[in-house]
Design a protein around this motif. Sequence first.
Motif, PDB file in Angstrom:
ATOM      1  N   THR A  72       0.838  -1.194   0.000  1.00  0.00           N
ATOM      2  CA  THR A  72       0.000   0.000   0.000  1.00  0.00           C
ATOM      3  C   THR A  72       0.875   1.247   0.000  1.00  0.00           C
ATOM      4  O   THR A  72       1.886   1.304   0.694  1.00  0.00           O
ATOM      5  N   VAL A  73       0.455   2.236  -0.768  1.00  0.00           N
ATOM      6  CA  VAL A  73       1.167   3.507  -0.812  1.00  0.00           C
ATOM      7  C   VAL A  73       0.220   4.605  -0.342  1.00  0.00           C
ATOM      8  O   VAL A  73      -0.965   4.599  -0.669  1.00  0.00           O
ATOM      9  N   THR A  74       0.748   5.499   0.476  1.00  0.00           N
ATOM     10  CA  THR A  74      -0.042   6.610   1.002  1.00  0.00           C
ATOM     11  C   THR A  74       0.659   7.911   0.632  1.00  0.00           C
ATOM     12  O   THR A  74       1.860   8.055   0.848  1.00  0.00           O
ATOM     13  N   ALA A  75      -0.103   8.833   0.079  1.00  0.00           N
ATOM     14  CA  ALA A  75       0.436  10.139  -0.293  1.00  0.00           C
ATOM     15  C   ALA A  75      -0.381  11.219   0.408  1.00  0.00           C
ATOM     16  O   ALA A  75      -1.596  11.083   0.572  1.00  0.00           O
ATOM     17  N   LYS A  76       0.300  12.292   0.814  1.00  0.00           N
ATOM     18  CA  LYS A  76      -0.373  13.403   1.490  1.00  0.00           C
ATOM     19  C   LYS A  76       0.093  14.729   0.912  1.00  0.00           C
ATOM     20  O   LYS A  76       1.281  14.931   0.670  1.00  0.00           O
ATOM     21  N   LYS A  77      -0.903  15.612   0.711  1.00  0.00           N
ATOM     22  CA  LYS A  77      -0.602  16.973   0.254  1.00  0.00           C
ATOM     23  C   LYS A  77      -1.779  17.865   0.609  1.00  0.00           C
ATOM     24  O   LYS A  77      -2.928  17.543   0.301  1.00  0.00           O
ATOM     25  N   SER A  78      -1.497  18.981   1.233  1.00  0.00           N
ATOM     26  CA  SER A  78      -2.499  20.012   1.529  1.00  0.00           C
ATOM     27  C   SER A  78      -3.771  19.440   2.148  1.00  0.00           C
ATOM     28  O   SER A  78      -4.877  19.778   1.741  1.00  0.00           O
ATOM     29  N   GLY A  79      -3.618  18.566   3.106  1.00  0.00           N
ATOM     30  CA  GLY A  79      -4.777  18.014   3.803  1.00  0.00           C
ATOM     31  C   GLY A  79      -5.440  16.829   3.114  1.00  0.00           C
ATOM     32  O   GLY A  79      -6.329  16.206   3.674  1.00  0.00           O
ATOM     33  N   GLU A  80      -5.038  16.518   1.891  1.00  0.00           N
ATOM     34  CA  GLU A  80      -5.577  15.363   1.171  1.00  0.00           C
ATOM     35  C   GLU A  80      -4.710  14.141   1.461  1.00  0.00           C
ATOM     36  O   GLU A  80      -3.483  14.242   1.480  1.00  0.00           O
ATOM     37  N   THR A  81      -5.342  12.993   1.673  1.00  0.00           N
ATOM     38  CA  THR A  81      -4.634  11.735   1.851  1.00  0.00           C
ATOM     39  C   THR A  81      -5.137  10.755   0.810  1.00  0.00           C
ATOM     40  O   THR A  81      -6.344  10.534   0.686  1.00  0.00           O
ATOM     41  N   ILE A  82      -4.221  10.179   0.061  1.00  0.00           N
ATOM     42  CA  ILE A  82      -4.564   9.227  -0.996  1.00  0.00           C
ATOM     43  C   ILE A  82      -3.915   7.902  -0.649  1.00  0.00           C
ATOM     44  O   ILE A  82      -2.714   7.837  -0.385  1.00  0.00           O
ATOM     45  N   ILE A  83      -4.726   6.839  -0.647  1.00  0.00           N
ATOM     46  CA  ILE A  83      -4.229   5.505  -0.344  1.00  0.00           C
ATOM     47  C   ILE A  83      -4.547   4.589  -1.513  1.00  0.00           C
ATOM     48  O   ILE A  83      -5.705   4.484  -1.927  1.00  0.00           O
ATOM     49  N   LEU A  84      -3.506   3.955  -2.032  1.00  0.00           N
ATOM     50  CA  LEU A  84      -3.658   3.015  -3.142  1.00  0.00           C
ATOM     51  C   LEU A  84      -2.975   1.701  -2.791  1.00  0.00           C
ATOM     52  O   LEU A  84      -1.920   1.703  -2.159  1.00  0.00           O
ATOM     53  N   LYS A  85      -3.577   0.606  -3.217  1.00  0.00           N
ATOM     54  CA  LYS A  85      -3.015  -0.713  -2.970  1.00  0.00           C
ATOM     55  C   LYS A  85      -2.753  -1.395  -4.306  1.00  0.00           C
ATOM     56  O   LYS A  85      -3.587  -1.339  -5.212  1.00  0.00           O
ATOM     57  N   ILE A  86      -1.602  -2.019  -4.413  1.00  0.00           N
ATOM     58  CA  ILE A  86      -1.225  -2.703  -5.645  1.00  0.00           C
ATOM     59  C   ILE A  86      -2.283  -3.759  -5.989  1.00  0.00           C
ATOM     60  O   ILE A  86      -2.692  -4.548  -5.142  1.00  0.00           O
ATOM     61  N   GLY A  87      -2.735  -3.724  -7.241  1.00  0.00           N
ATOM     62  CA  GLY A  87      -3.697  -4.706  -7.734  1.00  0.00           C
ATOM     63  C   GLY A  87      -5.143  -4.433  -7.379  1.00  0.00           C
ATOM     64  O   GLY A  87      -6.028  -5.184  -7.777  1.00  0.00           O
ATOM     65  N   ASP A  88      -5.413  -3.351  -6.655  1.00  0.00           N
ATOM     66  CA  ASP A  88      -6.771  -3.035  -6.205  1.00  0.00           C
ATOM     67  C   ASP A  88      -7.303  -1.826  -6.978  1.00  0.00           C
ATOM     68  O   ASP A  88      -6.679  -0.771  -6.978  1.00  0.00           O
ATOM     69  N   ASN A  89      -8.462  -1.989  -7.601  1.00  0.00           N
ATOM     70  CA  ASN A  89      -9.060  -0.897  -8.374  1.00  0.00           C
ATOM     71  C   ASN A  89      -9.741   0.153  -7.502  1.00  0.00           C
ATOM     72  O   ASN A  89     -10.251   1.137  -8.017  1.00  0.00           O
ATOM     73  N   ASN A  90      -9.752  -0.051  -6.194  1.00  0.00           N
ATOM     74  CA  ASN A  90     -10.342   0.941  -5.288  1.00  0.00           C
ATOM     75  C   ASN A  90      -9.229   1.719  -4.597  1.00  0.00           C
ATOM     76  O   ASN A  90      -8.263   1.140  -4.118  1.00  0.00           O
ATOM     77  N   ALA A  91      -9.394   3.026  -4.563  1.00  0.00           N
ATOM     78  CA  ALA A  91      -8.460   3.902  -3.867  1.00  0.00           C
ATOM     79  C   ALA A  91      -9.253   4.713  -2.857  1.00  0.00           C
ATOM     80  O   ALA A  91     -10.471   4.852  -2.972  1.00  0.00           O
ATOM     81  N   THR A  92      -8.559   5.247  -1.872  1.00  0.00           N
ATOM     82  CA  THR A  92      -9.201   6.100  -0.880  1.00  0.00           C
ATOM     83  C   THR A  92      -8.612   7.500  -0.995  1.00  0.00           C
ATOM     84  O   THR A  92      -7.394   7.666  -0.970  1.00  0.00           O
ATOM     85  N   VAL A  93      -9.491   8.488  -1.132  1.00  0.00           N
ATOM     86  CA  VAL A  93      -9.065   9.885  -1.185  1.00  0.00           C
ATOM     87  C   VAL A  93      -9.755  10.591  -0.028  1.00  0.00           C
ATOM     88  O   VAL A  93     -10.972  10.763  -0.038  1.00  0.00           O
ATOM     89  N   SER A  94      -8.963  10.931   0.984  1.00  0.00           N
ATOM     90  CA  SER A  94      -9.475  11.587   2.196  1.00  0.00           C
ATOM     91  C   SER A  94     -10.714  10.885   2.743  1.00  0.00           C
ATOM     92  O   SER A  94     -11.730  11.510   3.036  1.00  0.00           O
ATOM     93  N   GLY A  95     -10.629   9.564   2.867  1.00  0.00           N
ATOM     94  CA  GLY A  95     -11.704   8.772   3.464  1.00  0.00           C
ATOM     95  C   GLY A  95     -12.783   8.305   2.513  1.00  0.00           C
ATOM     96  O   GLY A  95     -13.611   7.482   2.866  1.00  0.00           O
ATOM     97  N   GLU A  96     -12.793   8.801   1.286  1.00  0.00           N
ATOM     98  CA  GLU A  96     -13.823   8.439   0.313  1.00  0.00           C
ATOM     99  C   GLU A  96     -13.255   7.444  -0.706  1.00  0.00           C
ATOM    100  O   GLU A  96     -12.194   7.672  -1.282  1.00  0.00           O
ATOM    101  N   THR A  97     -13.986   6.343  -0.922  1.00  0.00           N
ATOM    102  CA  THR A  97     -13.542   5.323  -1.871  1.00  0.00           C
ATOM    103  C   THR A  97     -13.822   5.760  -3.299  1.00  0.00           C
ATOM    104  O   THR A  97     -14.911   6.215  -3.619  1.00  0.00           O
ATOM    105  N   LYS A  98     -12.799   5.619  -4.140  1.00  0.00           N
ATOM    106  CA  LYS A  98     -12.894   5.944  -5.569  1.00  0.00           C
ATOM    107  C   LYS A  98     -12.489   4.697  -6.356  1.00  0.00           C
ATOM    108  O   LYS A  98     -11.616   3.954  -5.932  1.00  0.00           O
ATOM    109  N   THR A  99     -13.111   4.502  -7.520  1.00  0.00           N
ATOM    110  CA  THR A  99     -12.781   3.362  -8.367  1.00  0.00           C
ATOM    111  C   THR A  99     -11.858   3.804  -9.496  1.00  0.00           C
ATOM    112  O   THR A  99     -12.111   4.803 -10.168  1.00  0.00           O
TER     113      THR A  99
END
Length: 160
Positions: A72-99
Amino acid sequence: MKKVLAIILSLCMILTSASFVYAADDIKIIIKDEAKTFDQMPVIIDGRTLVPMRGIFEALGATIAWDDATKTVTAKKSGETIILKIGDNNATVSGETKTLDVAPQIINGRTMVPVRFVSNALGSRVGWDDATKTVFILDTYPLTQELKTNSPNIYKMFDI
């Protein structure tokens, strides 16, 4: 004759079941008017351009952390947090799931992510110039004269 037919059918099955990957040595990345090169350059997979996450995020001013145990990789900038996992089509952007259209993946030891998704998640705008195979990532306006001159289609790409 049966062997030739069997080989042809096998090749057809293999080619139609594989995802389309375009190794893109000729794809260029321009971030904030600066051409970028990375040890793993962008690739096109299933019609989406994937770029090396660390290089792009750091160029956009984000901090990045990698968790090898969970891939899993986590990136942060200006209050935004993005979490992505290898092989997973779902990502999290500041707590909200995106496809995602294409899941993040590791290519040559680098985490590759869809450029439009990660750039937009960080508040940047992304454009693609098919004629020059160039990805443009902008987070400030107005456009510089150099960018206007070198890519006359820039206004169409960004609807400006």
